[in-house]
Write a protein that holds these residues in place. Structure first.
Motif, mmCIF file in Angstrom:
data_model
loop_
_atom_site.group_PDB
_atom_site.id
_atom_site.type_symbol
_atom_site.label_atom_id
_atom_site.label_comp_id
_atom_site.label_asym_id
_atom_site.label_seq_id
_atom_site.Cartn_x
_atom_site.Cartn_y
_atom_site.Cartn_z
ATOM 1 N N VAL A 162 42.669 55.571 44.929
ATOM 2 C CA VAL A 162 43.642 55.821 45.995
ATOM 3 C C VAL A 162 44.751 54.779 45.937
ATOM 4 C CG1 VAL A 162 44.009 55.812 48.503
ATOM 5 C CG2 VAL A 162 42.059 57.037 47.535
ATOM 6 N N ARG A 163 44.388 53.508 45.768
ATOM 7 C CA ARG A 163 45.394 52.444 45.673
ATOM 8 C C ARG A 163 46.321 52.678 44.485
ATOM 9 N NH1 ARG A 163 41.293 49.445 47.729
ATOM 10 N NH2 ARG A 163 40.425 48.765 45.752
ATOM 11 N N ALA A 164 45.751 53.070 43.347
ATOM 12 C CA ALA A 164 46.571 53.325 42.156
ATOM 13 C C ALA A 164 47.516 54.511 42.391
ATOM 14 C CB ALA A 164 45.674 53.596 40.944
ATOM 15 N N ILE A 165 47.020 55.566 43.048
ATOM 16 C CA ILE A 165 47.855 56.732 43.341
ATOM 17 C C ILE A 165 48.968 56.337 44.317
ATOM 18 C CG2 ILE A 165 47.880 59.004 44.462
ATOM 19 C CD1 ILE A 165 44.968 59.374 43.348
ATOM 20 N N PHE A 166 48.616 55.581 45.372
ATOM 21 C CA PHE A 166 49.630 55.140 46.331
ATOM 22 C C PHE A 166 50.717 54.325 45.639
ATOM 23 C CE2 PHE A 166 48.271 55.447 50.990
ATOM 24 C CZ PHE A 166 47.559 56.607 50.786
ATOM 25 N N ASP A 167 50.302 53.417 44.735
ATOM 26 C CA ASP A 167 51.277 52.609 43.997
ATOM 27 C C ASP A 167 52.192 53.495 43.147
ATOM 28 O OD1 ASP A 167 50.243 50.299 45.105
ATOM 29 O OD2 ASP A 167 49.056 49.751 43.324
ATOM 30 N N ALA A 168 51.601 54.469 42.468
ATOM 31 C CA ALA A 168 52.399 55.376 41.631
ATOM 32 C C ALA A 168 53.362 56.198 42.487
ATOM 33 C CB ALA A 168 51.486 56.295 40.822
ATOM 34 N N LEU A 169 52.905 56.645 43.633
ATOM 35 C CA LEU A 169 53.772 57.418 44.533
ATOM 36 C C LEU A 169 54.887 56.542 45.096
ATOM 37 C CD1 LEU A 169 51.077 59.535 46.417
ATOM 38 C CD2 LEU A 169 52.737 60.362 44.725
ATOM 39 N N LYS A 170 54.541 55.301 45.441
ATOM 40 C CA LYS A 170 55.555 54.375 45.947
ATOM 41 C C LYS A 170 56.600 54.096 44.870
ATOM 42 C CE LYS A 170 56.137 49.962 48.234
ATOM 43 N NZ LYS A 170 55.523 48.720 48.690
ATOM 44 N N ASP A 171 56.155 53.888 43.627
ATOM 45 C CA ASP A 171 57.077 53.671 42.513
ATOM 46 C C ASP A 171 57.990 54.876 42.302
ATOM 47 O OD1 ASP A 171 55.969 51.181 42.118
ATOM 48 O OD2 ASP A 171 54.771 51.779 40.365
ATOM 49 N N ALA A 172 57.487 56.073 42.626
ATOM 50 C CA ALA A 172 58.278 57.291 42.478
ATOM 51 C C ALA A 172 59.211 57.512 43.672
ATOM 52 C CB ALA A 172 57.349 58.493 42.317
ATOM 53 N N GLY A 173 59.074 56.666 44.706
ATOM 54 C CA GLY A 173 59.972 56.762 45.853
ATOM 55 C C GLY A 173 59.387 57.440 47.072
ATOM 56 N N TRP A 174 58.087 57.706 47.041
ATOM 57 C CA TRP A 174 57.439 58.366 48.187
ATOM 58 C C TRP A 174 56.564 57.367 48.920
ATOM 59 C CZ3 TRP A 174 56.516 61.902 43.701
ATOM 60 C CH2 TRP A 174 57.498 62.908 43.645
ATOM 61 N N SER A 175 56.772 57.258 50.230
ATOM 62 C CA SER A 175 55.989 56.285 50.987
ATOM 63 C C SER A 175 55.214 56.898 52.153
ATOM 64 C CB SER A 175 56.907 55.181 51.517
ATOM 65 O OG SER A 175 57.921 55.754 52.330
ATOM 66 N N ASP A 176 55.534 58.114 52.555
ATOM 67 C CA ASP A 176 54.817 58.759 53.664
ATOM 68 C C ASP A 176 53.576 59.448 53.096
ATOM 69 O OD1 ASP A 176 54.049 59.760 56.086
ATOM 70 O OD2 ASP A 176 55.827 60.995 56.419
ATOM 71 N N VAL A 177 52.548 58.652 52.861
ATOM 72 C CA VAL A 177 51.345 59.115 52.154
ATOM 73 C C VAL A 177 50.115 58.792 52.992
ATOM 74 C CG1 VAL A 177 50.027 58.947 50.007
ATOM 75 C CG2 VAL A 177 52.512 58.628 49.961
ATOM 76 N N LYS A 178 49.193 59.713 53.004
ATOM 77 C CA LYS A 178 47.923 59.521 53.711
ATOM 78 C C LYS A 178 46.799 59.848 52.742
ATOM 79 C CE LYS A 178 45.459 61.045 57.854
ATOM 80 N NZ LYS A 178 45.543 59.931 58.773
ATOM 81 N N ALA A 179 45.702 59.095 52.831
ATOM 82 C CA ALA A 179 44.549 59.330 51.967
ATOM 83 C C ALA A 179 43.423 59.977 52.750
ATOM 84 C CB ALA A 179 44.077 58.023 51.355
#
Length: 194
Positions: free
Chosen positions: A17-34
């Motif tokens: 989950v942390r790795a996915i959140f980091d990848a999504l943040k790097d892609a410009g997406w921050s409104d993410v829920k696990a």
């Protein structure tokens, strides 16, 4: 690509989950829920109302795919499903369930942005096609109703087809209604009187 997307990530492993959140943040997406458990998918989708659901599964089965389709309401949002392995039947079942992206060989962080963008684009295309199909079906039904109404006027009043349509149109205009609404009322009344 819209950076304001709400993304729900379904993944039981906190490290992943942390790795996915980091990848999504790097892609410009921050409104993410696990979400760690598939069992809470229905409720979480209702509460969080994501634009896209990203699900990482090792080996899905038909029941899981049906649950995903129902819970995520694939007609309302994009779903990207990452699996480790599959077969033709499961692939077809996933696509039939409305999954926007079905990626075999698991979730690779370097591909996450392009896969999600593709899933969103495919979802939009499919939704547009469904909307156009629904509009075409409705237009056909409306045409049938108008033809039935014209037929009633032709039989009962001896009108020509053009005269019957002109009367429907004139009535619609004088009542500030649509021709289909007048036709519908006429067909309904004729059914009640027959």
């Amino acid at each position: 690509m819209n950076q304001d997307l709400r993304i729900l990530v379904v993944e039981p492993d906190p490290e992943r989950v942390r790795a996915i959140f980091d990848a999504l943040k790097d892609a410009g997406w921050s409104d993410v829920k696990a979400l760690g458990h598939m069992s809470a998918l229905d409720r979480t989708v209702r509460e969080f109302a994501p634009d896209i659901v990203l699900i990482d599964l090792a080996n899905p089965d038909r029941d899981t795919l049906e649950h995903i389709s129902h819970a995520t309401e694939t007609s309302k949002r994009a779903v990207a499903l990452f699996v480790d392995e599959t077969d033709d039947i499961l692939t077809q079942a996933a696509l039939s369930a409305g999954v926007s992206a079905y990626v075999v060989d698991g979730l690779k962080m370097e591909r996450i942005k392009s896969v999600l963008e593709t899933a969103i684009a495919r979802f939009k295309i499919m939704r547009q096609m469904q909307s156009e199909l629904d509009a075409a079906k409705q237009a056909l039904e409306d045409r049938k109703t108008i033809d039935r109404a014209k037929g009633i006027l032709m039989r009962q009043r001896g009108f020509s087809e053009d005269d019957a349509y002109n009367l429907l149109r004139k009535t619609a205009m004088s009542q500030n209604r649509k021709v289909i609404d007048v036709a519908h009322a006429l067909v309904t009344a004729a059914e009640l009187l027959s």
